[in-house]
Scaffold this active site. Sequence first.
Site, short mmCIF file in Angstrom:
data_model
loop_
_atom_site.label_atom_id
_atom_site.label_comp_id
_atom_site.label_asym_id
_atom_site.label_seq_id
_atom_site.Cartn_x
_atom_site.Cartn_y
_atom_site.Cartn_z
N ILE A 17 1.08 -1.31 0.14
CA ILE A 17 -0.37 0.08 -0.17
C ILE A 17 0.48 1.29 -0.34
O ILE A 17 0.32 2.39 -0.11
CB ILE A 17 -1.00 -0.57 1.01
N LYS A 18 2.02 1.32 0.30
CA LYS A 18 3.32 2.46 0.52
C LYS A 18 4.48 2.00 -0.24
O LYS A 18 4.84 1.09 0.99
CB LYS A 18 2.72 3.12 1.49
N GLN A 19 5.13 2.95 -1.16
CA GLN A 19 6.64 1.76 -1.17
C GLN A 19 7.42 3.78 -1.09
O GLN A 19 6.60 4.59 -0.78
CB GLN A 19 6.52 1.59 -2.39
N ALA A 21 10.66 5.55 0.24
CA ALA A 21 12.83 4.99 0.46
C ALA A 21 12.91 4.36 1.50
O ALA A 21 14.56 3.50 0.77
CB ALA A 21 12.89 6.74 0.41
N GLU A 22 12.60 4.34 2.72
CA GLU A 22 13.15 3.45 4.08
C GLU A 22 12.37 1.85 3.59
O GLU A 22 13.27 0.97 4.31
CB GLU A 22 12.97 4.05 4.94
N VAL A 25 5.38 -0.59 3.04
CA VAL A 25 3.95 -1.02 3.79
C VAL A 25 3.00 -2.21 3.24
O VAL A 25 2.57 -1.49 1.91
CB VAL A 25 3.12 0.50 4.35
N LYS A 38 5.12 -3.95 8.16
CA LYS A 38 6.31 -2.33 7.35
C LYS A 38 8.01 -3.15 7.46
O LYS A 38 7.92 -3.72 8.53
CB LYS A 38 6.15 -1.58 8.56
N ASP A 151 8.04 13.18 13.87
CA ASP A 151 8.14 13.55 12.26
C ASP A 151 6.56 13.04 12.49
O ASP A 151 5.48 12.26 11.37
CB ASP A 151 8.45 12.23 11.79
#
Length: 247
Positions: A17-19, A21-22, A25, A38, A151
């Site tokens: 669902i999320k790409q 840089a680190e 997910v 994650k 963050d």
Amino acid sequence: MANTRTSEELRGESQLIKQGAEARVYLSQSQERSMILKWRFPKKYRHATLDRSLNKQRIQSEVKALNRAESLGVQVPRVVFTDSRDGMVAMEWLNGYSVREWLGSKAEGQVKADDGMRLDMKSVGIDRDTLMQLVGEQIAVLHLSGIIHGDLTTSNLILKHHPNAVYIIDFGLSSLKPITHYTSAEDRAVDLYVLERAFGSTHPAFEAEYTTLLNSYARRVGDAEWNKVNIKLHDVRLRGRKKSMVG
Ligand code: AMP
């Protein structure tokens, strides 16, 4: 681990669902439970041994923060299991939309979430003031637990319903202190300032509502703590302004 599948197999059956840089997910959905995976994937540009040890350290520190937060009553996703050798943490999936999505970029009316869903606060029985209050309160509980998020953005705040509650996610840059008042007022002010900037840039129409958030934070931490943080917040804002003038 809760089952016999490897972390890699689990990811293979899940939806990316999320790409970032680190980390990547994934959403893992099954009849028993839905989880977020994650994964701090190997970075080719780093030496393999160093890379493994960094990913392991970061996962462990994120899990430590999540566990501390949960045990002290902060609303965060529950950790289901950790595979630090593989650089992966599995946690509770928060089925909701982020505060960024709920606020949208407009002051009024319905907003569209990232998945195209039309969001309407009235339909879930919340208004903007209440949402801001819930956010302020959660950040206060977090700081009272000796945790600095590092963050805070409106994307890292998720609104869940029945009952309405704001959850904090992404503890990848967080830091822990032994006891509440040993977290410096400066660190807490910086945490709040980062969020303030996020409100100012992503949701200009909501700058005023940020005051509601701060009032709610102040009520929860109490006058003595708030006064310390507020003084620092003024300093941090001033520094921020000077920096943006210099460019
Ligand atoms: P992160 O790298 O932790 O910020 O996660 C990236 C994105 O994945 C977030 O902005 C959310 O959209 C989503 N996400 C991460 N953790 C969760 C969770 N526990 N429940 C629902 N969505 C999540």
